[in-house]
Design a protein around this motif. Structure first.
Motif, PDB file in Angstrom:
ATOM      1  N   PRO A 193     115.201  12.864  43.695  1.00 48.91           N
ATOM      2  CA  PRO A 193     114.297  13.287  42.622  1.00 48.91           C
ATOM      3  C   PRO A 193     112.869  13.496  43.097  1.00 48.91           C
ATOM      4  N   SER A 194     112.098  14.284  42.358  1.00 51.17           N
ATOM      5  CA  SER A 194     110.666  14.453  42.640  1.00 51.17           C
ATOM      6  C   SER A 194     109.994  13.073  42.612  1.00 51.17           C
ATOM      7  N   ALA A 211     105.949   8.791  37.351  1.00 46.83           N
ATOM      8  CA  ALA A 211     105.632   8.978  35.928  1.00 46.83           C
ATOM      9  C   ALA A 211     106.611   8.196  35.050  1.00 46.83           C
ATOM     10  N   MET A 212     107.867   8.127  35.480  1.00 47.45           N
ATOM     11  CA  MET A 212     108.857   7.384  34.687  1.00 47.45           C
ATOM     12  C   MET A 212     108.549   5.893  34.711  1.00 47.45           C
ATOM     13  N   TYR A 222     113.970  20.268  40.818  1.00 44.96           N
ATOM     14  CA  TYR A 222     113.165  19.048  40.709  1.00 44.96           C
ATOM     15  C   TYR A 222     114.000  17.780  40.903  1.00 44.96           C
ATOM     16  N   GLY A 223     115.314  17.934  41.097  1.00 43.77           N
ATOM     17  CA  GLY A 223     116.159  16.778  41.417  1.00 43.77           C
ATOM     18  C   GLY A 223     116.281  15.763  40.301  1.00 43.77           C
ATOM     19  N   LEU A 224     116.315  16.225  39.041  1.00 41.75           N
ATOM     20  CA  LEU A 224     116.319  15.273  37.923  1.00 41.75           C
ATOM     21  C   LEU A 224     117.557  15.408  37.037  1.00 41.75           C
ATOM     22  N   ALA A 255     109.384  12.236  33.134  1.00 41.75           N
ATOM     23  CA  ALA A 255     109.882  12.815  34.384  1.00 41.75           C
ATOM     24  C   ALA A 255     109.545  14.301  34.455  1.00 41.75           C
ATOM     25  N   GLY A 256     109.735  15.004  33.364  1.00 40.17           N
ATOM     26  CA  GLY A 256     109.446  16.441  33.338  1.00 40.17           C
ATOM     27  C   GLY A 256     107.984  16.719  33.613  1.00 40.17           C
TER      28      GLY A 256
END
Ligand SMILES: Cc1ncc(COP(=O)(O)O)c(C=O)c1O
Length: 360
Positions: free
Chosen positions: A44-45, A51-52, A223-225, A259-260
């Motif tokens: 993931p980013s 942010a998460m 973005y690897g999410l 996350a976004g």
């Protein structure tokens, strides 16, 4: 009346790419790689993760329906918030489109050999679906336009297409849009947009701003999410306003929204992901050719490879599984003689190519 409507009874639950842990257990080995579901091999980013973590402090509160992410996207794309929606993956938004706009007598129109998620959503609504055959593994926009009738309500297009990786071009799209009545809604699924956007013949739907087109994009790929479920859409205010009426009030989740936003502020990760994909694309394209495979040209993060038969596709899939490499056979996508391979890191691609070359 049966308890389960026939159009639900006849559905098959979605079968995802085989999980790594399952194969590791089956084979008793540890270093399984998954090149099956078009996920980002870099993880993931990092900014999204940060942010998460920061957002966890607020998890006692209900989410705000994606408003912060909508505002951030509106700022970045120079739109109004009223033109943006956020949801649980782009598929979550697609599900809301089906709920908001389809009536029982409406029809949906699309292509064979495209994203299964759309077929499942349309079938689960019980409406008639017309799927036009692919033309040389590409969307046949002329063929689709020819099937529009008075009942057509939604046309689904994926560009780049999954599972073929091919695109339709600007002139093809321009020509197609001339045949689409303004009361027919186009879902333009651009889940792989970032991989294709630098190709000059790629029609970026945001350059057009048609009132009857909903653009869908996702944080699941570049973005690897994929695991957190966050996607977004752009459309005319009227369409977004009605989508907001049927959306679950608390999707996306607080963590998904964070996350976004974090991912949007992580250009370094975006560029690194695109660079790794571009290098992997060259490595696999050349290596596959040397190993005697004719992969389709791709504008995404995966290759589709047609083989001589369904039996060949299945036996290659099983062989690679035994080597600890998970790829995707495409029978469920209506392309039983094809396989799909996600572009991985240089090392993963190397391992795949070595396994293909060692096959006797
Ligand atoms: C064409 C296409 N659309 C949509 C999706 C789903 O994306 P999301 O994870 O945002 O729901 C995928 C995932 O594979 C896809 O290939």
């Amino acid at each position: 009346m049966p308890l389960v409507p026939p159009y639900i009874e006849s559905l098959e639950p979605y079968k995802a790419g085989k999980p790594i842990a399952e194969l590791q257990k089956e084979l008793g080995i540890r270093d399984v790689i998954k090149l099956a579901s078009n996920e980002n091999p870099l993880g993931p980013s990092p900014n999204a993760l940060k942010a998460m973590i920061a957002a966890t402090a607020e998890l006692n509160f209900y989410p705000n329906g994606g408003l912060d992410l909508r505002e951030e996207l509106a700022r970045q794309y120079k739109l109004r918030t009223e033109n943006v929606i956020a949801g649980s993956g782009s598929e979550g938004i697609m599900s809301n489109i089906i709920r908001a706009f389809l009536c029982d007598e409406d029809e949906v129109l699309t292509s064979d050999g495209t994203f299964i998620g759309f077929y499942v959503l349309a079938r689960s609504r019980g409406v008639r679906m017309i799927a036009v055959p692919l033309k040389d593994y590409h969307f046949d926009l002329e063929g689709i336009a020819a099937r529009i009738n008075d009942h057509t309500k939604i046309i689904y297009l994926a560009n780049p297409n999954n599972p073929t990786g091919t695109i339709f071009t600007r002139p093809e799209f321009d020509h197609f849009m001339k045949s689409v009545p303004s009361n027919v809604l186009i879902i333009l699924d651009e889940a792989y947009f970032e991989y294709a956007r630098d190709n000059p013949s790629y029609p970026d739907s945001m350059h057009y701003r048609y009132d009857n087109v909903i653009t869908l994009r996702t944080f699941s790929k570049v973005y690897g999410l994929a695991g957190i479920r966050i996607g977004y859409g752009f459309a005319h205010d009227l369409l977004i306003k009605n989508l907001l009426k049927v959306k679950l009030p608390f999707e996306p989740s607080t963590l998904a929204q964070a996350a976004g936003i974090g991912a949007l502020q992580d250009p370094e990760f975006l560029h690194r992901s695109l660079a790794v994909n571009a290098a992997g694309k060259r490595q696999l394209r050349d290596g596959l050719r040397e190993a005697g495979f004719n992969a389709l040209p791709t504008e995404a993060n995966f290759f589709c490879i047609p083989l001589a038969s369904e039996a060949d596709a299945e036996s290659l899939f099983q062989y690679l599984l035994r080597q600890g490499i998970i790829i995707r056979p495409l029978k469920a996508f209506g392309l039983p003689h094809c396989i799909r391979i996600t572009i991985g890191t240089q090392e993963q691609n190397g391992r795949l190519l070595a396994a293909l070359k060692n096959r006797t």
